[in-house]
Enzyme design. Sequence first.
Site, mmCIF file in Angstrom:
data_model
loop_
_atom_site.group_PDB
_atom_site.id
_atom_site.type_symbol
_atom_site.label_atom_id
_atom_site.label_comp_id
_atom_site.label_asym_id
_atom_site.label_seq_id
_atom_site.Cartn_x
_atom_site.Cartn_y
_atom_site.Cartn_z
ATOM 1 N N LYS A 83 49.560 34.781 0.333
ATOM 2 C CA LYS A 83 50.838 34.968 -0.349
ATOM 3 C C LYS A 83 51.967 34.644 0.626
ATOM 4 C CE LYS A 83 53.609 38.467 -0.947
ATOM 5 N NZ LYS A 83 54.932 37.755 -0.959
ATOM 6 N N GLY A 106 54.946 41.170 9.094
ATOM 7 C CA GLY A 106 56.143 41.591 8.381
ATOM 8 C C GLY A 106 56.692 42.874 8.968
ATOM 9 N N THR A 155 57.386 46.915 9.718
ATOM 10 C CA THR A 155 56.533 48.069 9.988
ATOM 11 C C THR A 155 56.350 48.920 8.734
ATOM 12 O OG1 THR A 155 57.171 48.115 12.319
ATOM 13 C CG2 THR A 155 56.330 50.166 11.387
ATOM 14 N N GLU A 171 50.947 42.384 12.476
ATOM 15 C CA GLU A 171 51.963 41.996 13.458
ATOM 16 C C GLU A 171 53.289 42.368 12.834
ATOM 17 O OE1 GLU A 171 55.019 40.305 14.786
ATOM 18 O OE2 GLU A 171 54.129 38.373 14.276
ATOM 19 N N CYS A 186 60.863 38.219 15.308
ATOM 20 C CA CYS A 186 60.337 39.550 15.617
ATOM 21 C C CYS A 186 60.410 39.868 17.105
ATOM 22 C CB CYS A 186 58.904 39.687 15.101
ATOM 23 S SG CYS A 186 57.792 38.393 15.700
ATOM 24 N N GLU A 199 65.353 47.577 13.884
ATOM 25 C CA GLU A 199 65.236 46.116 13.946
ATOM 26 C C GLU A 199 66.224 45.516 12.941
ATOM 27 O OE1 GLU A 199 61.760 42.762 14.067
ATOM 28 O OE2 GLU A 199 61.634 44.260 12.491
#
Length: 490
Positions: free
Chosen positions: A181, A234, A236, A257, A291, A388
């Site tokens: 996806k 993506g 957390t 990740e 990231c 983030e």
Amino acid sequence: MKNIPTIKFKKLFINGEFVDSVSGKTFETVDPRTEEVITEIAEATKEDVDIAVKAARQAFDNGPWPRMPGAERAKIMVKWATLIERNIEEVAALDTIDGGKLYSWCKTVDIPEAANILRYYAGAADKIHGEVFKTSRNLHLYTLMEPIGVVGHIIPWNFPTIMFFTKVAPSLAAGCTMVLKPAEQTPLSALFYAHLAKQAGIPDGVLNVVPGFGSNAGAAITSHMDIDAVSFTGSTETGRRVMQAAALSNLKPVSLELGGKSPIIVFDDADVDKAVDLALFGILHNKGEVCVAFSRVFVQEGVYDEFEKKVVEKVINWVVGDPFDPKVQQGPQTSKVQFDKILSYIEHGKNEGATLLYGGRKVGKKGYYIEPTIFTNVKDDMLIAQDEIFGPVMTLSKFKTIDEAIKKANNTKYGLAAGIVTQNLDIANTVTRSIRAGIIWINCYFAFDNDCPFGGYKMSGFGRDYGLEALHKYLQVKSVATPIYNSPWL
């Protein structure tokens, strides 16, 4: 408009064919440069995922791919890589209009790297083997390395091409089949790559691409009883939901990740000009939607004033604009949601008492463009220092000692990457061993290699992409034991 490609593939790719969704639903994919709709994409739901998984399961259980010699899989993967290179301009343009990425960077870095990743794992496809053991109990014991089965891949929108092949290439080399996806914000290149995979000779059902939303298609993948493993990149927060769904279904293994809040530490002995360049590239590359972005910059007090002065002098000349323009260094944020989120964090920073040194505003009347933004007088417990942001927002702080720098660097729930700028090997070694992060860059940034494992500590996830460690995520070990003469097992 110049460089705008014709959109050829808008449907789901299941069992080697482009098909409409069962529901007939579609969703819009938007050009962040103009805020205008590019096209309508078929929207996968649970029913479509079920069909895609059934195709992948059939291809794994009965198809040729897992049973094909590794060298034959490698030939097809190499052919796919060649096809990617032949279509480099078109696919680079797709990522530019879909994600706001710099066309020049896509064309010279991302797309060529995708082909390199395929060739790297193609080279490993015929070298997958177990071991033979001499045991103390008169057993002939050996292990087999077998593909784990049907894999679900869920990839993000910031690097749609790189992340596609980071997931797909090692799982193909291992002999797996898969359902992928892409992010709903950036589905165009994934569908184009599916078309090229078919041309390269990847058998039907091996690669299935189902654009859709995380709450529906993504959730269906992570909870599916017939998917044997999930690889997710993506946030957390979403990673936690992926892990829960995998545990509550068939207890499938998961690799994650996730987010980052990476520090770069500049010591007094550093070349300040180089440190400024690294810090700016580290937070502004890909408009901060990275990231491993150097979002927290810690500068030792002896060079802090010089650093602050020079970072402003250089950021003033940073060019924000249309990503097709070769002079532009920063394109638009990928989506309206991300654009609004970044601006809200900038307001948080002001309200928390940080000093806005530069930027912080929207650029232009149309498109999701934001100025490079630098905050000073940032305390470690501020929201802009902990969350983030995933945008072009730098927080700049001062420190005195090595121990203080290490403490500041580790003062986050994340642990994905970190940077150190120093000419002192003792400092570099000390700090490297003290920071809890998956990759440390000394006097450099974004230094990746196909051989270099990549992943996080703490809430930045677990499991590694790149290197042979990534290949092993898609393999499982089977032990085979046979008693031999005078064995106690006879």
